[in-house]
Write an enzyme that holds these catalytic residues in place. Structure first.
Site, PDB file in Angstrom:
ATOM      1  N   ASP A 411       0.821  -1.200   0.000  1.00 18.89           N
ATOM      2  CA  ASP A 411       0.000   0.000   0.000  1.00 18.89           C
ATOM      3  C   ASP A 411       0.860   1.256   0.000  1.00 18.89           C
ATOM      4  O   ASP A 411       0.615   2.201  -0.758  1.00 18.89           O
ATOM      5  CB  ASP A 411      -0.912  -0.014   1.231  1.00 18.89           C
ATOM      6  CG  ASP A 411      -2.314   0.471   0.898  1.00 18.89           C
ATOM      7  OD1 ASP A 411      -2.622   0.590  -0.296  1.00 18.89           O
ATOM      8  OD2 ASP A 411      -3.094   0.728   1.826  1.00 18.89           O
ATOM      9  N   ASP A 464      -8.912  -2.645   1.831  1.00 18.70           N
ATOM     10  CA  ASP A 464      -8.889  -2.041   3.160  1.00 18.70           C
ATOM     11  C   ASP A 464      -9.891  -2.689   4.105  1.00 18.70           C
ATOM     12  O   ASP A 464      -9.825  -2.486   5.313  1.00 18.70           O
ATOM     13  CB  ASP A 464      -9.178  -0.537   3.060  1.00 18.70           C
ATOM     14  CG  ASP A 464      -8.143   0.183   2.221  1.00 18.70           C
ATOM     15  OD1 ASP A 464      -6.985  -0.273   2.209  1.00 18.70           O
ATOM     16  OD2 ASP A 464      -8.494   1.180   1.569  1.00 18.70           O
TER      17      ASP A 464
END
Length: 590
Positions: A411, A464
């Site tokens: 990420d 997420d």
């Protein structure tokens, strides 16, 4: 494994690959900074989006969006404080020399090129202009900065860059109308928008529902296995294999490979991003969303049918029909199967629900550009995430730590570090669909920013929710499985087995509530950071992983459970006759 189970397993792997989009991004960013254009006195404004509202012959007309320059005064933020000024086309068009006539407070529209931005603004100000609109020679906006050697920066009028198509529209208005006036203002985004609150609730609620469903399924499978063991049924092997075929356990190798494949897939999307590629993703999303919605509805109706009806009195149903009959119908339809070519054995309940799910996905795909299409996208997305969390499991904390640690680095790299290699954030560009002409990829949950003057959406990537959800669902499964295991053993034998460290833990003293709270807090910090960074896209896992995984590891170490959680996870269930033999041996030793 029948073909239907195989399709679901393959679908799970494909969907896990698609959830590589995990940057929390807010559409419609209005403030930007640029390290390549450092601030200096007279040239120190933030780059803000500016609304340019037009009036044609006194009638309100189109609104355009531009970007304010680094130099000049700050543009007012409230519409009521912004004045209307007549729009005039510059002569010469580039305004690289003094205009041929005085402007008397008009807003002058000039073309980009042939001289510096500050030179255009100085000439316009000297001619009496109240503001300058600079039309770009491309469809994109451009940040107007100051050159390092510039000194004449005492500019008293605002300068705004507009895209090429906006300039063409304004010129057409000037040719076809007797009077065109404009109003410039840059409204500020609210500190907190209600959309972020609802998005937080959606993410937390999705993991909560998926975790309980996963734990309930694991507990029911364990109870069913106990019954088969006690009865000495020969069907045990088939039942065990049937259950395993519907679940995919991740190992450490696949956890690392996931990040590698996700990175390759992300780069492929970035390079091949186009209208047709977005259409392909929409088709894949519809297939996965329809499958997920069908799985959730079938499970929900089956669970509802297993709950005893409160009242058996007739309702407003056809004669002789009551709530108990309806529930029995769902139960019977869920337990009765029919062989369907290519798909194998399919329940009647699945056949009844599938047309609705397919129709729902198709209708969303056709009307996905309408203002309320986000509702259908979120429904399909949530159903998809919940289904994946039922199919994909992590067997122990070691695998969960490797997976989340790799996702954490993934990420950060694709949101921040990729800007050094590609000159823009690959994750954010792909998530928004900047190069496709579309509103972005569908593998996102999104809610419109209802009280934001700039509109746009607050969005969160599937990754997420799904990646931390795997660990949180594991935390509830171990407590549920171990509680079920404890109930099936004697207290004396409990003291002798390896897993007595969790045998007496319930939902309050286990790990689930702590992991759930840590995830919610991490996601909350993400949105705080998003607002503090003026709307810049943030890698949500940068905040979620340390909170969620860190809490789990710290609590396990403090309780002395870390070694068993790390290597074993959910314990194996010993056979009842083996339990009796161990209990007898224990009594004889006593």
């Amino acid at each position: 494994m029948d073909l239907q189970r195989l399709c679901r397993v393959i679908l799970a792997f494909a969907l896990v690959l698609f959830v590589c989009f995990s940057a929390s991004v807010t559409a419609g960013d209005i403030v930007h900074d640029d390290d390549d254009a450092p601030k200096k006195p007279g040239c120190e404004n933030d780059f803000v989006l500016v609304k340019v509202q037009t009036w044609v012959d006194g009638v309100e007309d189109a609104e355009f969006v531009g970007v304010g320059a680094r130099f000049g005064p700050k543009i007012v933020s409230k519409e009521k404080n912004a004045n209307q000024f007549r729009l005039t086309l510059s002569d010469p068009r580039d305004c690289c020399s003094p205009p041929r006539k005085q402007l008397a407070g008009d807003v002058i529209m000039v073309h980009r090129g042939n001289c510096r931005f500050t030179a255009k603004a100085n000439f316009a100000e000297a001619a009496g202009a109240s503001a300058v609109l600079i039309i770009n020679n491309q469809k994109e906006l451009y940040k107007m900065v100051c050159e390092p050697d510039e000194t004449d920066l005492d500019i008293k009028i605002p300068a705004v860059m507009l895209p090429q198509d906006a300039g063409a529209s304004l010129e057409k208005m000037l040719r076809n109308s007797s009077s065109v006036s404009v109003q410039l203002y840059s409204p500020r985004r609210p500190l907190v928008d209600i959309a972020e609150v609802f998005l937080w609730l959606m993410a937390v609620g999705t993991i909560l529902c998926a975790s309980y469903w996963s734990a309930w399924s694991a507990r029911e499978a364990a109870i069913e296995q106990d019954k088969l063991l006690k009865d000495g049924s020969n069907e045990l092997t088939n039942a065990t294999n049937g259950d395993a075929s519907g679940v995919v356990d991740i190992n450490t190798t696949s956890a690392v490979l996931f990040v590698v494949f996700a990175s390759c897939f992300l780069v492929m999307l970035y390079k091949l991003m186009s209208f047709w590629f977005i259409e392909l993703l929409v088709v894949l999303f519809c297939i996965g969303g329809a499958e997920g919605l069908q799985t959730c509805l079938v499970a929900l109706l089956s669970r509802a049918s297993s709950v005893p009806p409160i009242c058996q009195k007739p309702m407003n149903l056809p004669s002789g029909t009551n709530s108990g009959c309806v529930k029995r119908w769902f139960k019977n339809a869920g337990e009765a199967f029919i062989k369907v070519p290519f798909f194998g054995a399919v329940s009647y309940l699945t056949l009844a629900v599938s047309p609705f799910c397919i129709t729902f996905a198709v209708v969303w795909a056709v009307y996905r550009n309408v203002s309320f299409a986000w509702i259908g996208q979120d429904i399909l997305g949530i159903a998809l995430i919940i289904t994946v969390l039922q199919i994909v499991h992590i067997p122990n904390l070691k695998v969960g730590t490797v997976l989340l640690s790799c996702a954490f680095l993934y990420d950060i790299f694709w949101v921040f570090i990729s800007t050094k290699l590609f000159h823009e954030s690959v994750m954010i560009v792909v998530a928004r669909g900047d190069k496709s002409g579309e509103d972005g990829i569908p593998m996102l949950l999104k809610i419109p920013r209802m009280f934001d003057p700039w509109g746009g959406y607050s969005i969160i990537g599937f990754g997420d929710i799904l990646l931390p959800g795997l660990l949180i669902a594991f935390s509830l499964r171990i407590s549920t499985s171990l509680t079920s295991l404890a109930a099936s053993l004697t207290n004396r034998f409990l003291s002798q087995i390896r897993y007595d460290w969790l045998a007496k833990k319930n939902i309050q003293t286990g790990y689930f509530l702590w992991a759930m709270f840590a995830y919610g807090l991490g996601l909350l910090i993400t949105y705080v950071a998003l607002n503090l960074m003026d709307g810049h896209g943030q890698p949500a896992l940068l905040y979620i992983v340390p909170f969620t995984l860190g809490t789990f590891l710290t609590l396990g170490r403090k309780r002395g459970d870390l070694k068993n959680l790390w290597t074993r996870g959910v314990p194996e269930r010993p056979c009842p006759h083996v339990q009796d033999e161990h209990s007898q041996e224990f009594n004889e030793e006593k």
